[in-house]
Enzyme design. Structure first.
Site, PDB file in Angstrom:
ATOM      1  CD  GLU B 278      -3.338   0.064   1.980  1.00 56.96           C
ATOM      2  OE1 GLU B 278      -4.320  -0.593   1.619  1.00 56.96           O
ATOM      3  OE2 GLU B 278      -3.135   0.376   3.173  1.00 56.96           O
ATOM      4  CD  GLU B 281      -2.571   0.490  -4.351  1.00 57.69           C
ATOM      5  OE1 GLU B 281      -2.513  -0.079  -3.228  1.00 57.69           O
ATOM      6  OE2 GLU B 281      -3.568   0.464  -5.067  1.00 57.69           O
ATOM      7  CB  CYS B 298      -7.566  -3.386   5.879  1.00 61.05           C
ATOM      8  SG  CYS B 298      -5.998  -2.764   5.357  1.00 61.05           S
ATOM      9  CB  SER B 318      -5.432   0.268  -1.452  1.00 59.68           C
ATOM     10  OG  SER B 318      -4.523  -0.789  -1.591  1.00 59.68           O
ATOM     11  CE  LYS B 357     -10.967  -8.512   7.670  1.00 57.97           C
ATOM     12  NZ  LYS B 357     -10.175  -8.106   6.496  1.00 57.97           N
ATOM     13  CD  GLU B 360     -11.809  -9.358   3.230  1.00 55.15           C
ATOM     14  OE1 GLU B 360     -11.395  -9.936   4.255  1.00 55.15           O
ATOM     15  OE2 GLU B 360     -11.357  -8.278   2.831  1.00 55.15           O
ATOM     16  CD  GLU B 365     -15.084  -9.606  -5.694  1.00 57.51           C
ATOM     17  OE1 GLU B 365     -15.621 -10.670  -5.341  1.00 57.51           O
ATOM     18  OE2 GLU B 365     -15.709  -8.550  -5.827  1.00 57.51           O
ATOM     19  CB  CYS B 502      -9.937  -4.533  14.141  1.00 55.35           C
ATOM     20  SG  CYS B 502      -9.601  -4.026  12.462  1.00 55.35           S
TER      21      CYS B 502
END
Lengths: 176, 573
Positions: B278, B281, B298, B318, B357, B360, B365, B502
């Site tokens: 990142e 990036e 994230c 990102s 999560k 996710e 993808e 988190c």
């Protein structure tokens, strides 16, 4: 609040659904509408469409920047809004005091069972829809239902299958 | 200052505050069900009613402001009787399956019933029958257990700005649900699980994945690998009655081995890797004029939120996968082949502070060559359940170290667990990438603390970099609106879906107050202060991974395993 006349909505013929563009046309009349216009907009769309389609709720939500969950919450709070188009035969069941005393609750349960729908819904074949109304103004006939403007009074639960069949037969003849 | 008298004692109250707020400060307890700290009161549940002298009716403490000379009795017979009746009425149509309930021993309603001595059924109400909503991969809704306090609705609307659920219908038929009473899976729900955190009963809970995990652990054909997120080690102990903010990384690793996991890896390692990618990036985008501000990716709740509500910002996200997915991919495609294990036999479990999560891990993808990176996600609560089920005593286990190669982490990766932590870690590495030197002071104070929106300006060489860290999606939306309206002076934004990050995620131990969250945060900062490896680029295993396999950040190999793409999502908004 704008005119609250659910009866007017019901008197519209079935099948007159508004498409996407027509909803947009309604919304275009209120370019800078804020959330306080939610109920009038729901009423106007239902008046034209006969019910509130999912698309209508989404369009109104985008227009007023309100989430669909909130609009659905408001619309289900009031008895006047429905989410399915009305059936060819729209049954209004009176739940006013006189009808209640004379057993309209049993009529409601029986109708729901016979039609396999809940109040506010439409049968799958589109023939019947059922609506509970507060008082229909025919207390002398209690308990009473009204089907597309035709009154059936002094009912017992045993009368209901006959009445429904009467409309079903009418439909069959019409088809033939 | 205002003087009021409570239960015969004088206490100080502040101008404009509510009775409840004054009582709390004076440590006088009045029960609440619908009250939410920091939000406007709704006065829905009436549990907090108190007797104010001269008032005919009981007064809700949560919404009534204090006045000079007020004389309050918090536990007058009338007030206590009213509260007890409210509990009895709430229980009148509540399901009786408490023994089987997820919230057994942890239910606010049952705790209040016990406190107020409700031990027989005085009223029997007709039960509302609603189907269980199991459509979401993250959250299960059980409207029959809902007491209509409205906290989930307010959390979803006022903190997260999502409004996936609202009150529908009214009176005895009122319920909380999605638009058109559809499943959560096709609503705008971002799976953050904050509704679970505020639910006083078992009406909301995570989709439990213990069955699959236990089955995999008992399957001799499977090679079951576990990774744990940065925040787990500082929250898990609370499930075992230990004070918030206690770090049990060593004991947790030992417990995970006893449970039968073949390798115990640390998601903080791939957090370090995320920073390498990142930060590269960011440097690349600043130098090439790429879409700025760069936004972190994230937090899966935030990603879904952008896809639904702000698709015009997808290009700003990102392309990095989240640390969970990165490590999953590395385990299956780098670690397994190197160890001679068939990647198809690897079963990747991750312990996450997060219900999103779970969603996710199911995203098509996110996976490599059709193989999902992650096979099952457990929340902190589920891990605690598993440890208890296996009869392990977390306090009695000798601490053990993690497994190589993906167990070594820097403290920068560990700080991913708290709001601002990703940004602090990224700045440390971006500074090194741009100047070749370490930041003189690694700590960026303005990015620390439990504020919803934090901004900092950092000078790196001749560059002025403006960054922001936001948590709670309503705060993120406010920042996005500023950018839409033309704000240009911001380069990098860290977004964590849950307020506080988190450490306060939707999978964390229930019942934590702000002080507990602050203690969890402090525990992460303490780790950063105590240890020596404080930068992601300083993580020797990360460097080795680049030398051995990935070559360099943003390389072709890293793109194959560590990066992804997102697209606009059509849902009922």
């Amino acid at each position: 609040m704008m005119n609250e006349q659910p009866q007017e909505t019901i008197s519209r013929q079935p099948g007159q659904s508004l498409n996407h563009d027509n909803i947009q046309a309604v919304l275009a009349k209120y370019p800078n509408a804020q959330r306080e216009l939610l109920i009038p907009l729901l009423q106007e769309v239902q008046e034209q469409q006969g019910y509130l389609s999912k698309d209508a709720v989404i369009q109104i939500g985008k227009h007023l920047k309100l989430p669909t969950s909130k609009i659905y919450g408001v619309a289900t709070f009031y008895n006047q809004f429905r989410f399915q188009s009305i059936g060819k035969y729209h049954i209004m069941l009176c739940r006013g005091t006189a009808c209640h005393v004379k057993g309209s609750f049993s009529l409601l349960n029986t109708l729901q069972r016979l039609l396999k729908i809940e109040a506010g819904q439409t049968t799958r074949d589109g023939l019947f829809s059922l609506e509970v109304v507060a008082c229909i103004g025919a207390c002398g006939l209690a308990p009473v239902i009204c089907v597309n403007g035709e009154f059936h009074g002094n009912l017992t639960v045993d009368d209901l299958p006959k009445i429904l069949n009467q409309y079903r037969n009418k439909e069959k003849k019409g088809d033939a | 200052m205002i003087n009021i008298e409570v239960n015969g004692k004088k206490i100080d109250a502040r101008e404009g505050e509510t009775i409840l707020s004054a009582l709390k400060r004076a440590m006088i307890k009045v029960p609440t069900l619908c009250h939410m700290e920091g939000l406007k009161p709704t006065g829905a549940c009436r549990m907090c009613v108190v007797d104010v002298e001269g008032f005919n009716t009981l007064t809700p403490a949560c919404s009534y402001p204090v006045a000079e000379g007020m004389k309050i009795k918090t536990h007058s017979p009338r007030a206590v009787r009213a509260r007890k009746t409210i509990i009895e009425l709430l229980l009148a149509n509540h399901p009786d399956d408490c023994l089987y309930c997820e919230r057994n021993e942890n239910c606010e309603l049952s705790r209040l019933a016990a406190e107020y001595g409700v031990r027989e059924r005085r009223f029997t109400g007709s039960r509302n029958r609603y189907p269980l909503d199991v459509s979401s991969p993250s959250i299960v809704r059980d409207p029959e257990k809902c007491i209509l306090c409205g906290k989930c609705v307010r959390m979803c609307e006022e903190i997260q700005g999502v409004s996936a659920v609202d009150f529908i219908r009214r009176g005895s038929r009122a319920a909380v649900g999605c638009a058109f009473e559809q499943g959560l899976n096709i609503s705008s729900c971002i799976n953050c699980g904050q509704c679970i955190m505020v639910c006083p009963t078992g009406a909301l809970r995570e989709k439990n994945s213990l069955k699959e995990v236990i089955a995999a652990l008992n399957d001799p054909e499977k090679f079951v690998v576990v990774q744990h997120a940065p925040s787990i080690s500082v929250t898990l102990a609370e499930e075992f009655g230990v004070n918030p903010g206690t770090d049990v990384a060593g004991a947790m690793t030992a417990a995970l081995r006893r449970l039968g996991f073949k390798r115990v890896f640390d998601t903080s390692f791939s957090a370090d890797l995320t920073i390498m990618e990142e930060a590269s990036e960011l440097v690349h985008r600043i130098q090439s004029g790429g879409p700025l501000p760069l936004m972190t990716s994230c937090s899966p709740g935030w990603i879904k939120y952008v896809e639904e509500f702000y698709p015009d910002f997808i290009g700003n996200l990102s392309s990095c996968k989240s640390p969970q997915q990165m490590l999953g991919a590395l385990i299956k495609h780098v670690f397994a082949p190197k160890e001679g294990i068939d990647p198809a036999k690897v079963f990747n479990v991750s312990i996450m502070p997060c219900t999103a999560k779970k969603f996710e891990a199911h995203r098509p993808e996110l996976g490599v060559d059709g193989i999902p990176d992650i096979d099952a996600v457990l929340t902190t609560r589920e891990l605690a359940q598993l440890i208890k089920e296996y009869g392990l005593n977390l306090g009695a286990l000798d601490p053990e170290g993690p497994d190589g190669p993906f167990g070594i982490r820097s403290t920068a990766g560990k700080m991913f667990g708290a709001t601002g932590g990703v940004m602090e870690a990224a700045l440390r590495t971006a500074h090194y990438f741009l100047t070749g030197k370490e930041m003189p002071n690694l700590k960026v104070q303005s990015l620390r603390g439990l504020y919803g929106t934090k901004e900092a300006r950092v000078s790196i060489a001749d560059l002025e970099i403006n960054v922001a860290a936001v948590s709670g999606l309503k705060n993120a939306a406010a920042l996005l609106e500023e950018i839409r309206a033309g704000r240009k002076n911001i380069h990098f934004i860290e977004v964590m879906t849950c307020p506080g990050g988190c450490i306060a995620g939707g999978g964390q131990p229930l019942g934590a107050d702000t002080d507990a969250v602050r203690a969890r945060m402090q525990a992460l900062y303490n780790i950063d202060q105590k240890e020596n490896m404080r930068t992601s680029h300083g993580n020797r295993m990360v460097r080795e991974l680049y030398e051995f396999y990935l070559e360099q950040p943003l390389s072709e190999k890293s793109h194959r395993l560590l990066h992804t793409h997102y697209s606009k999502r059509e849902v009922l908004i």
